[in-house]
Design an enzyme around this catalytic site. Structure first.
Site: not given
Lengths: 597, 597
Positions: B296, B441-443
């Protein structure tokens, strides 16, 4: 794979209950409007959209157009057959006067069709609509001979058209156009030059393409005052209207674009191309602007359509996607239990905001169409004039605010798909790429914003603004009387006051051009928000009418009131931020030296 | 074709003058930080970015990755050679501790490198950085044998890695993961299942790929409490670290995506794939979250990089594009004269807003990196703990706020190109498509917002929030003493008060989950804005220091002050709107029945 349910009931509700078009029987053509007829037109347009246009939208994106060595463009699979169906059903002459071979339906009806077609296949739609466009230009400015030769086949869709303004060095600044027109002994002209970003200037859907070209007659003034408009067909036409030899118009390249791959964006080479003058010499811009305004209304309708398509698909996706637990799920059935993503409050917020925008925007489209109809169909000159002024004020809002809003909504809808929103299979990412053009083309939105402040707001000492603001004031008063709408009316009243303050600041002719430029975009958005709030008051006051529930049921009423509330509570308050920025721009007299930017 | 000038001087200014890293000599590794060394690292990273990564960015987009029948992925032309150069220069071990074969450079240095690489080729960058990631996981959780076998070659970049979380039915909701892990007699496991959206899980850049896989050991609990993390290489490795036979891991498909075509997004089939447990059984999520947080931060740095690239190119474009007249051009040289588009006030506004965001965001990245370094490198446990809490609070902001901001900035930059922004040749539309993934992406950013409110804000009764707010208060006080910064400080003080009010409302544990969910996105944006305002106070207080002008000249100082002013006057006031929406969400206790959404 996208699905689509064209909002027929919405349009019928807007026409009948909100804008009460039966009350406009003094407008030419309106007495003939029968709701059964209108509904059947909407149903047919919806069927074409769902069954013909939408199914070839995704493959059009994947296949793109192709250009061969002879300069011929092949459209994606299915486009040719779809165009044949579209044409044979007579859609291209829908709004064209009967005298010109059309069906003379007013804008208030054709707007829905624009939305449905634009939504279901935005790329395909760019080849369409030339019946209306040609009638707009040739009907008023074409010579009898030009009308006779070209109009019938444009109206029937046998031929299509193309707008040739932009050159590599002349985008917004059309005054820099270099294409030349040489007068010939027989009264025609020869064009030489290169045009870029010509949508649909070459394709395989029709046997001929009619180009409307801005060019400069040799010896004319530089700048916009030396521009004339010409009609130049791809194939020359003899006196019987038959296509003859190929004209000197060649497609040199087609653009590879972010989206709209099914629409051919052409670079066109004019080499001694035969052409006819349309309108007066050196009055090309005036004529072209008429077409541009027609196009800008189209942009607004398509934008709302794509935004609606994005909403419908995102809603269906999150309703079926089991992921996470609803906040209301206090005891889990099991660790493997998951609720629909739709149950997440943040997801509901996103969907409601999109829906609140779309429904308000659609009402704005219909209201604008009504104004345009009044300006064209009323027998009362002062009513026509008043409607035209207000319509002109709304045009940059339809174009700029609705296109930016539609893009933001498509991005939000895409976000609701998570990773599946980024891959091609679901189709939602294509909408983001396709709809993006609407903020750029037909006059970039920055230009729309500047036009709104520097021309529409100031014209006639603000007469259009004052008329619109007064109308909003009357609606606020009316809505203040309803128990379910008084709170909405109060919020709109606050926004209206802010808008009036901003308008007063920006209408000041002493204001610097720099301040106007910096503030214009905020003013465009603010205006759009206040107008959508106005539309929501209109809608909710109609929902209160006696016959409403009986026909539609409680849920329909509750849904509209919820959307109205979300618009007023969450979207409309942005006007305060916009006003604050406008005040900063105006009061600080911001001077931003270019080398520090 | 895009150009890129990595912001080296910016980073040096932030490290030396704004965050004064010389004052942190108690942090392990910091005393060794020599500004000449740092500058030369930045220069080398910049050279790689400009000369190797950027030139293959556009063609990577056009060519895409391809998958053959044997499940082998070929990356676009030039990627293999670029990876060789990247690896041989040692970039993959930049932040890895020396004991693990790396160069032990703190985050405050590696952040700039992340930005440069991410900006110049976002797709390529997705294959990179596995030295740091692997060290993050294996360093803490890997058994000695695993570390010995895999870490050196991941740190050297000889092998790369891949994160295998998502399954078709398990996106955000990882508890729904179905991939199974069967224990073997020798202590290893066999994995079976299908993972999707696996970036870089198959490619031709390295001889082996190490997959970090979330799976469920047979008999483990359902939901997240039954997930364990496994390491599974594409090629099994013998005791000497040599690759041997192919493991049961096959790429079944690669996704066709909106952007990042040069990055292979794989669907991976695990069929009795040999795997090793990483960390404790059923603690997979804890380990994976460490990696996710690492990712993140990367997202934030890449987002700022792409936004900077968009800014630089749009600025150059409008400076060279002659179109229209500047407001200051009162007498036209001629009708054919045109000024650079840069002279238009609305264009300046767009550029200044992007620059004001980018520069503030970059400072936030550096400050966050400093906090992360403190949390990892201080000898004082309470200082470490305090920094870690604040860093955790900032993580969703870095991920969510910076990625959404970068996307909006790329769209604005694209808009400045007019029609040229929509076609492929200029390269700007690719940035819009590529950067879009960072919000997903990535949450997804909705998840980041919910994490910020429901976990980070409330953790330890708001200790992280209070510490950050107190720090902002101190900076406001300090900036209030400067004649050129007092006005900026006043504006930040107003925004801080609004943020404190929103935080108080949302920290209330009695608040419904629905209200938290509806308000979370507004809170994320509000937090980001207040933090960037804080950064601008930091920056402008440093600009006042004595040595500043002598080194950089008046323009540099004026440019920063102008950006600060634009941020405070135009971007920061959005906090009021966000607060208002949060209040509506909290006070109205909005209940939105799903069937009405």
């Amino acid at each position: 794979m996208l699905h689509y349910r064209p909002p027929i009931a919405e349009y019928l509700f807007l026409l009948r209950d909100v804008f009460k078009i039966r009350e406009y029987s003094h407008l030419q053509g309106y007495p003939d409007l029968d709701f059964n007829l209108i509904e059947s037109i909407f149903e047919e347009a919806a069927t074409l959209s769902r069954e013909v246009l939408l199914p070839i939208n995704g493959q059009g994106d994947r296949q793109s157009c192709s250009l061969d060595r002879e300069g011929r463009v092949t459209t994606p699979q299915g486009f040719k057959e779809a165009y044949r169906i579209y044409r044979e059903a007579g859609w291209t002459g829908l709004g064209v006067p009967e005298a010109q071979g059309g069906q003379n339906l007013p804008k208030i009806v054709t707007t829905a069709v624009l939305e449905f077609f634009g939504a279901s296949n935005q790329a395909f739609d760019m080849y369409c609509g030339w019946g209306d466009s040609a009638a707009t230009i040739l009907g008023q400015y074409g010579s009898p001979a030009l009308k006779e030769l070209f109009l019938p086949r444009l109206v029937s869709g046998e031929w299509s058209g193309s707008m040739a303004l932009t050159e590599a060095q002349a985008g917004t600044d059309v005054g820099l156009i270099k294409t030349t027109a040489s007068p010939q002994a027989n009264g025609t002209f020869r064009l030489n030059g290169t045009k870029v970003f010509n949508s649909g200037a070459e394709h395989d859907l029709t046997s001929n393409i009619v180009h409307f070209v801005l060019a400069r007659v040799q010896g004319a003034l530089p700048g916009v005052r030396g521009l004339s408009l010409f009609l130049a067909p791809t194939f020359m036409v003899d006196a019987d209207g038959e296509s003859t030899s190929r004209n000197g118009i060649t497609c040199a390249a087609i653009e590879s674009k972010m989206g709209l791959h099914g629409s051919a964006t052409c670079e066109m080479q004019y080499t001694d191309a035969g052409a006819y003058l349309v309108g007066e010499l050196n009055q090309g811009l005036t004529v072209m602007f008429r077409l541009m305004n027609h196009m800008r209304r189209r942009v607004g309708a398509i934008a709302v359509g794509v935004s609606e398509l994005a909403y419908q698909n995102a809603r269906e996706y999150v309703a079926g996607r089991l992921q996470g637990r609803a906040p209301s799920t206090t005891t889990r059935a099991s660790e493997t239990h998951a609720d629909p993503l739709l149950e997440q409050p943040d997801v509901k917020r996103c969907l409601l905001q999109i829906a609140a925008f779309n429904e308000g925007a659609r009402a704005l489209l219909v209201w604008s169409s009504l104004l345009m109809d009044i300006s064209e169909r009323s027998s009362d000159a002062s009513e026509r004039h008043d409607a035209e002024l207000r319509y002109a004020f709304l045009t940059p809002v339809l174009k700029g605010f609705l296109s930016d809003g539609a893009f933001a909504n498509c991005v939000t809808a895409q976000q609701l798909y998570g990773g599946y929103g980024y891959v091609a299979g679901t189709g939602i990412e294509q909408l983001v790429r396709d709809v993006r053009l609407l903020s750029i083309a037909e006059g970039a939105n920055g230009v729309q914003a500047f036009d709104l402040v520097s021309r529409q707001l100031r014209k006639g000492r603000g007469v259009a603004f004052r008329a619109i603001a007064a109308g909003i004031g009357r609606q606020i008063e009316q809505s203040s009387g309803g128990p379910s709408t008084v709170e909405l009316a109060n919020r709109e009243a606050a926004a209206l006051a802010e808008w009036e303050r901003a308008s007063m600041l920006l209408a000041d002719p002493a204001l610097s051009q720099a301040a106007v430029g910096i503030a214009s975009s905020d003013y465009l958005y603010m205006t759009g928000l206040v107008l959508l709030g106005f539309m929501w008051l209109h809608i909710t006051s109609s929902v209160r009418s006696g016959s409403y529930d009986a026909e539609r049921g409680d849920d329909d009423r509750s849904r509209r009131l919820l959307r109205a509330q979300v618009f007023m509570e969450r979207l409309l308050p942005e006007t305060a931020l916009r006003l604050r920025r406008i005040e900063e721009s105006v009061l600080n007299l911001a001077m931003w030296p270019s080398h520090l930017v």
